[in-house]
Scaffold this motif. Structure first.
Motif, PDB file in Angstrom:
ATOM      1  N   VAL A  89       0.847  -1.202   0.000  1.00  0.00           N
ATOM      2  CA  VAL A  89       0.000   0.000   0.000  1.00  0.00           C
ATOM      3  C   VAL A  89       0.879   1.247   0.000  1.00  0.00           C
ATOM      4  N   LEU A  90       1.852   1.291   0.914  1.00  0.00           N
ATOM      5  CA  LEU A  90       2.709   2.460   1.042  1.00  0.00           C
ATOM      6  C   LEU A  90       3.645   2.624  -0.157  1.00  0.00           C
ATOM      7  N   SER A  91       3.973   1.518  -0.812  1.00  0.00           N
ATOM      8  CA  SER A  91       4.808   1.598  -2.015  1.00  0.00           C
ATOM      9  C   SER A  91       4.040   2.198  -3.182  1.00  0.00           C
ATOM     10  N   THR A  92       2.700   2.073  -3.136  1.00  0.00           N
ATOM     11  CA  THR A  92       1.859   2.496  -4.254  1.00  0.00           C
ATOM     12  C   THR A  92       1.358   3.923  -4.116  1.00  0.00           C
ATOM     13  N   MET A  93       1.052   4.350  -2.881  1.00  0.00           N
ATOM     14  CA  MET A  93       0.433   5.673  -2.715  1.00  0.00           C
ATOM     15  C   MET A  93       0.768   6.328  -1.379  1.00  0.00           C
ATOM     16  N   LYS A 108     -11.660   1.474  -7.156  1.00  0.00           N
ATOM     17  CA  LYS A 108     -10.786   1.531  -8.329  1.00  0.00           C
ATOM     18  C   LYS A 108      -9.375   1.970  -7.953  1.00  0.00           C
ATOM     19  N   THR A 109      -9.275   2.912  -7.024  1.00  0.00           N
ATOM     20  CA  THR A 109      -7.956   3.360  -6.578  1.00  0.00           C
ATOM     21  C   THR A 109      -7.264   2.266  -5.774  1.00  0.00           C
ATOM     22  N   LEU A 110      -8.010   1.584  -4.927  1.00  0.00           N
ATOM     23  CA  LEU A 110      -7.418   0.561  -4.053  1.00  0.00           C
ATOM     24  C   LEU A 110      -6.925  -0.658  -4.819  1.00  0.00           C
ATOM     25  N   VAL A 111      -7.617  -1.041  -5.892  1.00  0.00           N
ATOM     26  CA  VAL A 111      -7.195  -2.240  -6.630  1.00  0.00           C
ATOM     27  C   VAL A 111      -5.928  -1.988  -7.466  1.00  0.00           C
ATOM     28  N   ARG A 112      -5.453  -0.747  -7.508  1.00  0.00           N
ATOM     29  CA  ARG A 112      -4.165  -0.461  -8.154  1.00  0.00           C
ATOM     30  C   ARG A 112      -3.003  -0.991  -7.324  1.00  0.00           C
ATOM     31  N   ILE A 113      -3.265  -1.270  -6.047  1.00  0.00           N
ATOM     32  CA  ILE A 113      -2.222  -1.763  -5.149  1.00  0.00           C
ATOM     33  C   ILE A 113      -1.930  -3.230  -5.485  1.00  0.00           C
ATOM     34  N   PRO A 114      -0.669  -3.601  -5.712  1.00  0.00           N
ATOM     35  CA  PRO A 114      -0.334  -4.998  -6.014  1.00  0.00           C
ATOM     36  C   PRO A 114      -0.859  -5.948  -4.932  1.00  0.00           C
TER      37      PRO A 114
END
Length: 199
Positions: A89-93, A108-114
């Motif tokens: 999570v922290l690596s993404t946003m 939609k924003t959350l599913v961008r997280i690997p």
């Protein structure tokens, strides 16, 4: 509990750092967005840490600011999210982006997280929705927080949910468009919401 380490950078890696504290090297796991912000080798560093005690090992996780540490600890309370998922999570946003996604139920924003699919995103929203109030003003100057708390409460009394107005309030605060008058701020939030609906 090791709350922070203060020493010098001994070694930098994309996923970890070794901090030399008076001749003792501590290996600290980090998220990928943190790596470019780290001091160079032999430069001084103060890094906030979280110690995870596992059955067979101890793991240290490090963050340069308290907001990221707070989010990491909060994420560990979500069922099915471990330290690896919290770091993803922290690596993404940024924390503020994550809190906005939770407050506005933005899957939609959350599913961008690997590693985060629709079900995990829904679980994050469900389990963290009630915890956003404690963290809702992350990224806002401390002197602004009582004023924005009052604005939030006033809008809730008017029948607006937190998820409806929080992203708008945060954007207005970030752009310094809110003043000292609660009434004027309410009008500004509602005007902005109306403009967003027309888009």
């Amino acid at each position: 509990m090791i709350a922070f380490l203060k020493g010098a950078v001994f070694e930098r890696r994309p996923d970890s750092i070794i901090v030399d504290v008076n001749g003792v090297g501590y290996e600290v796991n980090i998220h990928s967005r943190l790596f470019p912000r780290l001091p160079q080798k032999d430069e001084p560093i103060l890094i906030h840490t979280f110690l995870q005690v596992l059955e067979n090992e101890f793991k240290l996780f490090g963050f340069l600011d308290q907001d990221e540490l707070r989010l990491f600890k909060t994420l560990l309370t979500v069922s099915g999210i471990g330290s690896k998922g919290a770091l993803a999570v922290l690596s993404t946003m940024e924390p503020l982006t994550f809190y906005r996604a939770i407050a506005s139920q933005d899957e939609k924003t959350l599913v961008r997280i690997p590693g985060v699919g629709k079900k995990t995103a829904q679980r994050m929203i469900f389990e963290l929705q009630d915890k956003v109030p404690e963290l809702k003003l992350v990224g806002v100057e401390k002197e602004q927080r009582p004023q924005l708390d009052e604005l939030m409460e006033a809008l809730e009394i008017l029948g607006y949910s937190r998820s409806e107005v929080l992203p708008t309030i945060m954007d207005l605060a970030k752009n310094e468009q809110l003043g000292n008058s609660v009434e004027k701020n309410i009008k500004m939030v509602l005007k902005t919401k109306a403009q967003e609906m027309k888009r």
